[in-house]
Scaffold this active site. Structure first.
Site, mmCIF file in Angstrom:
data_model
loop_
_atom_site.group_PDB
_atom_site.id
_atom_site.type_symbol
_atom_site.label_atom_id
_atom_site.label_comp_id
_atom_site.label_asym_id
_atom_site.label_seq_id
_atom_site.Cartn_x
_atom_site.Cartn_y
_atom_site.Cartn_z
ATOM 1 N N LYS A 1 0.846 -1.201 0.000
ATOM 2 C CA LYS A 1 0.000 0.000 0.000
ATOM 3 C C LYS A 1 0.878 1.247 0.000
ATOM 4 C CE LYS A 1 -3.917 -1.814 2.696
ATOM 5 N NZ LYS A 1 -5.007 -1.590 1.740
ATOM 6 N N ARG B 1 -10.620 -11.190 1.675
ATOM 7 C CA ARG B 1 -11.520 -12.177 1.076
ATOM 8 C C ARG B 1 -10.899 -13.567 1.066
ATOM 9 N NH1 ARG B 1 -11.712 -8.458 -4.104
ATOM 10 N NH2 ARG B 1 -11.464 -6.983 -2.395
HETATM 11 N N1 BES Z 1 -8.140 -3.778 4.512
HETATM 12 C C1 BES Z 1 -8.327 -3.296 3.186
HETATM 13 C C2 BES Z 1 -9.608 -2.488 3.028
HETATM 14 C C3 BES Z 1 -9.723 -1.195 3.780
HETATM 15 C C4 BES Z 1 -9.445 0.003 3.155
HETATM 16 C C5 BES Z 1 -10.151 -1.147 5.096
HETATM 17 C C6 BES Z 1 -9.582 1.199 3.838
HETATM 18 C C7 BES Z 1 -10.275 0.044 5.791
HETATM 19 C C8 BES Z 1 -10.003 1.213 5.145
HETATM 20 C C9 BES Z 1 -8.369 -4.454 2.211
HETATM 21 O O1 BES Z 1 -7.600 -5.542 2.553
HETATM 22 C C10 BES Z 1 -7.859 -3.953 0.899
HETATM 23 O O2 BES Z 1 -6.721 -3.620 0.841
HETATM 24 N N2 BES Z 1 -8.718 -3.921 -0.104
HETATM 25 C C11 BES Z 1 -8.343 -3.453 -1.409
HETATM 26 C C12 BES Z 1 -8.871 -4.424 -2.423
HETATM 27 C C13 BES Z 1 -8.327 -4.218 -3.824
HETATM 28 C C14 BES Z 1 -6.829 -4.498 -3.856
HETATM 29 C C15 BES Z 1 -9.050 -5.151 -4.780
HETATM 30 C C16 BES Z 1 -8.949 -2.063 -1.578
HETATM 31 O O3 BES Z 1 -10.071 -1.838 -1.108
HETATM 32 O O4 BES Z 1 -8.282 -1.211 -2.148
HETATM 33 MN MN MN Z 2 -5.581 -5.352 1.853
#
Ligand code: BES
Ligand code: MN
Ligand code: ZN
Length: 487
Positions: free
Chosen positions: A267, A341
């Protein structure tokens, strides 16, 4: 826990630090609070110092021995005065009262709805919450504990229910607020085991070897880049009475990413901050089980937590990897940051095998859900209209905002397919929350009534407001408990 007592004598003779009057806009100028307080409020209203508007809150030092301070808090217009507004006004007022070093309070709530006593308990229990255990004693300015709260004609059973709901949520917040260097999959499992010991729940933890034997390939893949290997936590509450035909079994599943760096699909730093809270849902499930143990419903309740840390490392899983989940389905990794997921795929397969009457899964799953609904509202996905309504009702009663989103989109469903495996874990950014919900559905056995609640966004508060303190909100603890009690 703060003591909430029914006022025995008259308001006029009550002695303590603070007296709080809640009033609607229409009531300020003819405030009928007992002497002499009603007169004070009427005078404030006449001078224009208090108008009963939502959010208005004033303090009047009384310079007398019986009561040190008078507080007036506005509830807004009578017709807009929903239970949630009362909860917010009460909590905000009690927060100010506590921070101004009052320790005993008499709350005059006046004409309000039916849920007033439970709401008072929630407000008293949550108003002084702050995650300040790592601050010096002199710097702990936000948190406090009220010693005694009095109110007229309250039902002690209901106020204590409110306090218990609050206590469960505080427990979940305390754990969710802990950083990744303190809470990892192993220490999260330790916390669950400690909770079980204190609350007469049973707790089973699977370590990496057991996870291997149990074919939890997706959970293991997500955790393989971390120094702390994954765990599967299973808490159980069984009611004391022997089960009858009508005894229901509810399984709660909560995503437990103790830190989500994104993995090799790292990230950007702005998005990585607060990812200690990617275990929020797991903490909510633990909090809900703590509440269940205290409230002893006639329902059997299980909590399933897949716990892992998503880190980049020489051993980490990669984009393009193909992994196999517990139910045998293979998954192509498109993005290692779509890890929630994956751990949930295994957890939902396991939960399905337990043949629950209802399966509720919570997760900080997608940024897309927060983009769609904002940071105060969770997304609800279910194909069961009855369960949907019951959860929306429970959330409404507890003032936790919840909004249904679709999970029957056939064209998004098409994009779950992979060229090299049964499924792929990510696709387009558009409809990302729906894609994720439909992905999870592939791991729940047909016929199981289930709901997915995406709490990404709602799980963390940038600023305090109403019952929420800054930081982890533990959104969902009170809603889940309310739902279980309604069965
Ligand atoms: N834990 C994150 C989602 C999240 C984002 C929670 C902001 C709380 C605040 C999750 O694991 C994630 O990174 N999701 C990605 C999915 C994408 C890579 C398909 C996202 O939402 O960007
Ligand atoms: Mn994630
Ligand atoms: Zn995540």
């Amino acid at each position: 826990m703060t003591d909430i007592t029914a006022l025995s004598g008259s308001v006029e003779h009550w002695e303590g630090d603070a007296l709080l009057v809640l009033a609607r806009e229409e009531d300020c100028e003819k405030c009928d609070a007992p002497r002499p307080y009603g007169e004070y409020i009427r005078a404030l209203a006449k001078r224009g110092d208090f108008d009963g508007k939502k959010g208005s809150l004033v303090r009047v030092p009384l310079f007398q021995d019986r009561v040190k301070n008078l507080y007036a808090a506005g509830l807004g217009k009578a017709k807009e005065c929903a239970p949630a507004a009362l909860r917010d006004a009460l909590t905000t007022a009690l927060r100010k009262i506590g921070r101004e070093r009052n320790r005993s309070v008499l709350a005059l709530i006046g004409a309000a709805g039916t849920e007033t006593d439970v709401i008072l308990g929630e407000a008293v229990g949550l108003c002084g919450y702050a995650f300040d255990k790592y601050k010096k004693k002199e710097k702990k300015e936000d948190g406090f504990v009220l010693e005694r709260v009095f109110a007229e004609g309250i039902d002690a059973e209901k106020t204590s229910l409110g306090l218990t709901l609050a206590d469960a949520q505080r427990f979940a917040r305390d754990l969710a607020n802990e950083p990744g260097n303190v809470v990892n999959p192993r220490t999260l499992a330790d916390a669950a085991a400690r909770l079980a010991e204190e609350s007469r729940l049973t707790c089973e933890v699977w370590d990496e070897e057991r996870l291997e034997r149990e074919r939890m390939g997706a959970l293991l893949a997500v955790g393989q880049g971390s120094r702390t290997p994954p765990r599967l936590i299973h808490l159980t509450y069984v009611p004391e009475e022997a089960p009858t035909k009508s005894t229901k079994k509810v399984v709660l599943v909560g995503k437990g990413l103790t830190f989500d760096s994104g993995g090799l699909d790292l990230k950007p730093s702005d998005f990585m901050k607060t990812m200690k809270c990617d275990k929020s849902a797991a903490c909510c499930v633990l909090g809900a089980l703590k509440g269940v143990a205290a409230l002893k419903p006639r329902t059997e309740v299980h909590g399933i937590i897949p716990a892992a840390e998503n880190m980049p490392d020489g051993g980490a899983f990669r984009p393009d990897d193909i992994i196999r989940a517990r139910n045998g389905k293979t998954i192509e990794i498109d993005n290692t940051d779509a890890e929630g997921r994956l751990v949930l795929a295994d957890a939902l397969s396991l939960a399905s095998e337990m043949k629950p009457d209802v399966l509720i899964e919570l997760s900080t799953l997608t940024g897309a859900c927060a983009v769609a609904l904002g940071s105060w509202t969770a997304g609800l996905f279910t194909r069961d209209d009855g369960l949907c309504q019951a959860l929306l009702d429970a959330a409404k009663r507890r003032g936790e905002r919840l909004w249904r989103l679709p999970m029957d989109d056939e064209r998004i469903g098409e994009t779950l397919k992979s060229k090299v495996a049964d499924l792929v874990n990510g696709a387009s950014r558009y409809g990302g929350a729906i894609f994720a919900a439909m992905f999870l559905n592939e791991f729940v056995e047909k016929g199981v009534s289930w709901a997915h609640i995406d709490i990404a966004g709602a799980d963390f508060m940038k600023e305090e407001s109403g019952v929420y303190a800054q930081g982890a909100s533990a959104w969902g603890v009170r809603t889940c408990l309310d739902y279980i009690l309604s069965l």
